[in-house]
Design an enzyme around this catalytic site. Structure first.
Site, mmCIF file in Angstrom:
data_model
loop_
_atom_site.group_PDB
_atom_site.id
_atom_site.type_symbol
_atom_site.label_atom_id
_atom_site.label_comp_id
_atom_site.label_asym_id
_atom_site.label_seq_id
_atom_site.Cartn_x
_atom_site.Cartn_y
_atom_site.Cartn_z
ATOM 1 N N VAL A 85 -8.266 -0.329 4.597
ATOM 2 C CA VAL A 85 -6.526 -0.389 4.235
ATOM 3 C C VAL A 85 -6.393 0.548 3.614
ATOM 4 O O VAL A 85 -6.255 0.953 2.549
ATOM 5 C CB VAL A 85 -5.976 -1.802 4.327
ATOM 6 C CG1 VAL A 85 -4.587 -1.412 3.794
ATOM 7 C CG2 VAL A 85 -6.876 -2.558 5.051
ATOM 8 N N LYS A 86 -5.352 1.982 4.129
ATOM 9 C CA LYS A 86 -4.753 2.700 3.190
ATOM 10 C C LYS A 86 -3.646 2.286 2.482
ATOM 11 O O LYS A 86 -2.842 1.862 3.651
ATOM 12 C CB LYS A 86 -5.031 3.850 4.375
ATOM 13 C CG LYS A 86 -6.279 4.381 5.012
ATOM 14 C CD LYS A 86 -6.050 5.673 5.878
ATOM 15 C CE LYS A 86 -5.415 6.858 5.035
ATOM 16 N NZ LYS A 86 -5.701 8.160 6.099
ATOM 17 N N VAL A 87 -3.364 2.624 1.212
ATOM 18 C CA VAL A 87 -2.185 2.919 0.471
ATOM 19 C C VAL A 87 -1.917 3.383 -0.150
ATOM 20 O O VAL A 87 -2.168 4.334 -0.809
ATOM 21 C CB VAL A 87 -2.385 1.565 -0.167
ATOM 22 C CG1 VAL A 87 -1.564 0.848 -1.102
ATOM 23 C CG2 VAL A 87 -3.690 0.204 -0.017
#
Ligand code: G3P
Length: 224
Positions: A85-87
């Site tokens: 997951v990219k944040v």
């Protein structure tokens, strides 16, 4: 070995580079998916069929608050793929990274423009950091220097975080960051193509072909 990704949602280009590169997977962002006109779920289905079950995929949350980013990340994490997951590395993003790591979710801290920003994400437990090399250069900064500082900080502090350098316009930038011993890199298609492009290559191969044909006609090497 360094992990190599394509920064794209283009299935045709991914197939082309899967044929000739040791791709670990693909990275996406909201802009890439918006430009492709295909949503995340369909993109992942195509890409997984192409790259196989061991491929790793990166998808970015679009929620704004830490709690809602966490809820979105949980949904991404439930998809039947190796998901990271990219944040975005904002104040809320850092808070979200802490929450996601408590939940055992694989996280990449993205939109990194400074070493201090990336270092905080690493301390919050991010598995990957994505410094934006060309975007930093384009703002009269030094993208390679940011990556160098981050790699130094990771090593000095014994962190397990990997740098997955992103945002490239040319192979010089890509080669410069790979020399630093980073854990991964994601290349846009045009820069991936530059990896095997040089004006001297085709003439060299053409000369081999001519010399061979002049001497041995259409025989193959082992037939000569
Ligand atoms: O995925 C984010 C990063 O790769 C951005 O690249 O080319 O839009 O600067 P670029």
């Amino acid at each position: 070995m360094i992990e190599l990704y394509l920064d794209t949602a283009d299935i045709t280009e991914t197939a082309r580079f899967h044929h000739c590169f040791p791709l670990t997977g693909i990275t996406t962002n909201p802009t890439i998916l918006a430009n492709s006109g295909v949503g995340l779920k369909a993109t992942l289905t195509y890409m997984s069929n192409l790259l196989g079950k061991d491929a790793r995929f990166f998808a970015q949350v679009v929620s704004k608050e830490a709690e809602s980013m966490l809820n979105e990340a949980k949904k991404l994490n439930e998809l039947p793929y190796d998901m990271v997951v990219k944040v975005p590395t904002t104040e809320e993003g850092l808070a979200a990274i802490k929450l996601m790591k408590q939940g055992g979710i694989q996280v990449l801290a993205t939109a990194i423009y400074t070493a201090q920003q990336g270092f905080m994400a690493a301390l919050c437990g991010a598995d990957y950091l994505a410094p934006y090399v060309n975007r930093i250069d384009a703002m009269n900064g030094d993208g390679v220097a940011v990556v160098r500082d981050l790699q130094l900080l990771i090593e000095k502090h014994g962190l397990s975080t990997k740098i997955l350098a992103a945002s490239f316009k040319n192979v010089q930038q890509a080669m410069d960051v790979m020399k630093l011993g980073i854990g991964g890199i994601t290349l846009p298609v045009d820069v991936a193509m530059q990896m095997f492009s040089h004006p001297a290559i085709e003439p060299a191969v053409a000369q081999f072909d001519k010399d061979w044909a002049d001497a041995f006609g259409d025989k193959l090497s082992f037939e000569s």
